[in-house]
Design a protein around this motif. Sequence first.
Motif, PDB file in Angstrom:
ATOM      1  N   THR A   7       0.848  -1.180   0.000  1.00 52.01           N
ATOM      2  CA  THR A   7       0.000   0.000   0.000  1.00 52.01           C
ATOM      3  C   THR A   7       0.888   1.236   0.000  1.00 52.01           C
ATOM      4  O   THR A   7       1.832   1.302   0.780  1.00 52.01           O
ATOM      5  CB  THR A   7      -0.886   0.013   1.263  1.00 52.01           C
ATOM      6  OG1 THR A   7      -1.619  -1.202   1.303  1.00 52.01           O
ATOM      7  CG2 THR A   7      -1.841   1.175   1.251  1.00 52.01           C
ATOM      8  N   PRO A   8       0.602   2.188  -0.876  1.00 42.82           N
ATOM      9  CA  PRO A   8       1.426   3.407  -0.877  1.00 42.82           C
ATOM     10  C   PRO A   8       1.458   4.063   0.498  1.00 42.82           C
ATOM     11  O   PRO A   8       0.479   4.025   1.231  1.00 42.82           O
ATOM     12  CB  PRO A   8       0.719   4.308  -1.883  1.00 42.82           C
ATOM     13  CG  PRO A   8      -0.101   3.389  -2.728  1.00 42.82           C
ATOM     14  CD  PRO A   8      -0.470   2.229  -1.843  1.00 42.82           C
ATOM     15  N   GLU A   9       2.576   4.646   0.821  1.00 41.65           N
ATOM     16  CA  GLU A   9       2.793   5.267   2.132  1.00 41.65           C
ATOM     17  C   GLU A   9       1.688   6.261   2.490  1.00 41.65           C
ATOM     18  O   GLU A   9       1.243   6.322   3.611  1.00 41.65           O
ATOM     19  CB  GLU A   9       4.157   5.973   2.121  1.00 41.65           C
ATOM     20  CG  GLU A   9       4.734   6.284   3.453  1.00 41.65           C
ATOM     21  CD  GLU A   9       4.966   5.081   4.344  1.00 41.65           C
ATOM     22  OE1 GLU A   9       4.751   5.253   5.548  1.00 41.65           O
ATOM     23  OE2 GLU A   9       5.332   4.014   3.871  1.00 41.65           O
ATOM     24  N   TRP A  10       1.194   7.021   1.543  1.00 40.97           N
ATOM     25  CA  TRP A  10       0.199   8.051   1.823  1.00 40.97           C
ATOM     26  C   TRP A  10      -1.159   7.471   2.178  1.00 40.97           C
ATOM     27  O   TRP A  10      -2.022   8.178   2.657  1.00 40.97           O
ATOM     28  CB  TRP A  10       0.065   9.003   0.646  1.00 40.97           C
ATOM     29  CG  TRP A  10      -0.257   8.339  -0.658  1.00 40.97           C
ATOM     30  CD1 TRP A  10       0.651   7.901  -1.582  1.00 40.97           C
ATOM     31  CD2 TRP A  10      -1.539   8.024  -1.186  1.00 40.97           C
ATOM     32  NE1 TRP A  10       0.008   7.327  -2.645  1.00 40.97           N
ATOM     33  CE2 TRP A  10      -1.334   7.391  -2.423  1.00 40.97           C
ATOM     34  CE3 TRP A  10      -2.833   8.205  -0.731  1.00 40.97           C
ATOM     35  CZ2 TRP A  10      -2.389   6.940  -3.222  1.00 40.97           C
ATOM     36  CZ3 TRP A  10      -3.880   7.747  -1.522  1.00 40.97           C
ATOM     37  CH2 TRP A  10      -3.656   7.134  -2.752  1.00 40.97           C
ATOM     38  N   VAL A  37      11.164  -2.520  10.875  1.00 45.13           N
ATOM     39  CA  VAL A  37      10.753  -3.506  11.884  1.00 45.13           C
ATOM     40  C   VAL A  37       9.266  -3.805  11.739  1.00 45.13           C
ATOM     41  O   VAL A  37       8.856  -4.974  11.688  1.00 45.13           O
ATOM     42  CB  VAL A  37      11.076  -3.012  13.313  1.00 45.13           C
ATOM     43  CG1 VAL A  37      10.433  -3.910  14.352  1.00 45.13           C
ATOM     44  CG2 VAL A  37      12.579  -2.931  13.527  1.00 45.13           C
ATOM     45  N   LEU A  38       8.439  -2.775  11.648  1.00 42.46           N
ATOM     46  CA  LEU A  38       6.999  -2.954  11.552  1.00 42.46           C
ATOM     47  C   LEU A  38       6.624  -3.742  10.300  1.00 42.46           C
ATOM     48  O   LEU A  38       5.827  -4.683  10.354  1.00 42.46           O
ATOM     49  CB  LEU A  38       6.312  -1.587  11.559  1.00 42.46           C
ATOM     50  CG  LEU A  38       4.815  -1.565  11.784  1.00 42.46           C
ATOM     51  CD1 LEU A  38       4.460  -2.119  13.156  1.00 42.46           C
ATOM     52  CD2 LEU A  38       4.284  -0.156  11.634  1.00 42.46           C
ATOM     53  N   ALA A  47       0.308 -10.786   8.404  1.00 42.48           N
ATOM     54  CA  ALA A  47      -0.813  -9.950   8.831  1.00 42.48           C
ATOM     55  C   ALA A  47      -0.717  -8.583   8.157  1.00 42.48           C
ATOM     56  O   ALA A  47       0.379  -8.098   7.885  1.00 42.48           O
ATOM     57  CB  ALA A  47      -0.789  -9.772  10.348  1.00 42.48           C
ATOM     58  N   PRO A  48      -1.855  -7.958   7.908  1.00 38.83           N
ATOM     59  CA  PRO A  48      -1.837  -6.609   7.342  1.00 38.83           C
ATOM     60  C   PRO A  48      -1.077  -5.646   8.263  1.00 38.83           C
ATOM     61  O   PRO A  48      -1.135  -5.772   9.493  1.00 38.83           O
ATOM     62  CB  PRO A  48      -3.308  -6.223   7.249  1.00 38.83           C
ATOM     63  CG  PRO A  48      -4.041  -7.524   7.226  1.00 38.83           C
ATOM     64  CD  PRO A  48      -3.228  -8.450   8.072  1.00 38.83           C
ATOM     65  N   LEU A  49      -0.417  -4.706   7.648  1.00 37.41           N
ATOM     66  CA  LEU A  49       0.370  -3.728   8.396  1.00 37.41           C
ATOM     67  C   LEU A  49      -0.465  -3.017   9.458  1.00 37.41           C
ATOM     68  O   LEU A  49      -0.015  -2.826  10.586  1.00 37.41           O
ATOM     69  CB  LEU A  49       0.986  -2.715   7.431  1.00 37.41           C
ATOM     70  CG  LEU A  49       1.995  -1.737   7.988  1.00 37.41           C
ATOM     71  CD1 LEU A  49       3.200  -2.469   8.575  1.00 37.41           C
ATOM     72  CD2 LEU A  49       2.448  -0.772   6.909  1.00 37.41           C
ATOM     73  N   ARG A  54      -1.800  -1.844  15.137  1.00 40.79           N
ATOM     74  CA  ARG A  54      -2.769  -1.797  16.244  1.00 40.79           C
ATOM     75  C   ARG A  54      -2.284  -2.608  17.439  1.00 40.79           C
ATOM     76  O   ARG A  54      -2.456  -2.206  18.584  1.00 40.79           O
ATOM     77  CB  ARG A  54      -4.125  -2.283  15.767  1.00 40.79           C
ATOM     78  CG  ARG A  54      -4.811  -1.275  14.871  1.00 40.79           C
ATOM     79  CD  ARG A  54      -6.145  -1.769  14.367  1.00 40.79           C
ATOM     80  NE  ARG A  54      -6.765  -0.758  13.512  1.00 40.79           N
ATOM     81  CZ  ARG A  54      -7.423  -1.034  12.406  1.00 40.79           C
ATOM     82  NH1 ARG A  54      -7.586  -2.278  12.008  1.00 40.79           N
ATOM     83  NH2 ARG A  54      -7.941  -0.070  11.686  1.00 40.79           N
ATOM     84  N   LYS A  55      -1.675  -3.758  17.168  1.00 42.46           N
ATOM     85  CA  LYS A  55      -1.130  -4.584  18.256  1.00 42.46           C
ATOM     86  C   LYS A  55      -0.007  -3.849  18.979  1.00 42.46           C
ATOM     87  O   LYS A  55       0.094  -3.898  20.203  1.00 42.46           O
ATOM     88  CB  LYS A  55      -0.605  -5.920  17.722  1.00 42.46           C
ATOM     89  CG  LYS A  55      -1.681  -6.874  17.313  1.00 42.46           C
ATOM     90  CD  LYS A  55      -2.392  -7.408  18.526  1.00 42.46           C
ATOM     91  CE  LYS A  55      -3.376  -8.491  18.151  1.00 42.46           C
ATOM     92  NZ  LYS A  55      -4.185  -8.924  19.273  1.00 42.46           N
TER      93      LYS A  55
END
Length: 63
Positions: A7-10, A37-38, A47-49, A54-55
């Motif tokens: 997904t684009p950063e924006w 790291v993330l 898992a989705p970013l 959120r975790k």
Amino acid sequence: MIKSAVTPEWRHPAQVHQAEGVLSARLGVTIPEAVVVLRTISHCVGAPLIDVARKVLEGPSSE
């Protein structure tokens, strides 16, 4: 239509950026290093970013 895994950063919600800051502080690394790291965690656990972010924001688990 195939959805891109990148997904684009924006398009990242604010929670992702907040999690980057939290990781930076917790790990004593720069923001760019916290981004790596993330994203690495997201990729490794499949898992989705946003879910990983959120975790991170929930804090350490009490398990």
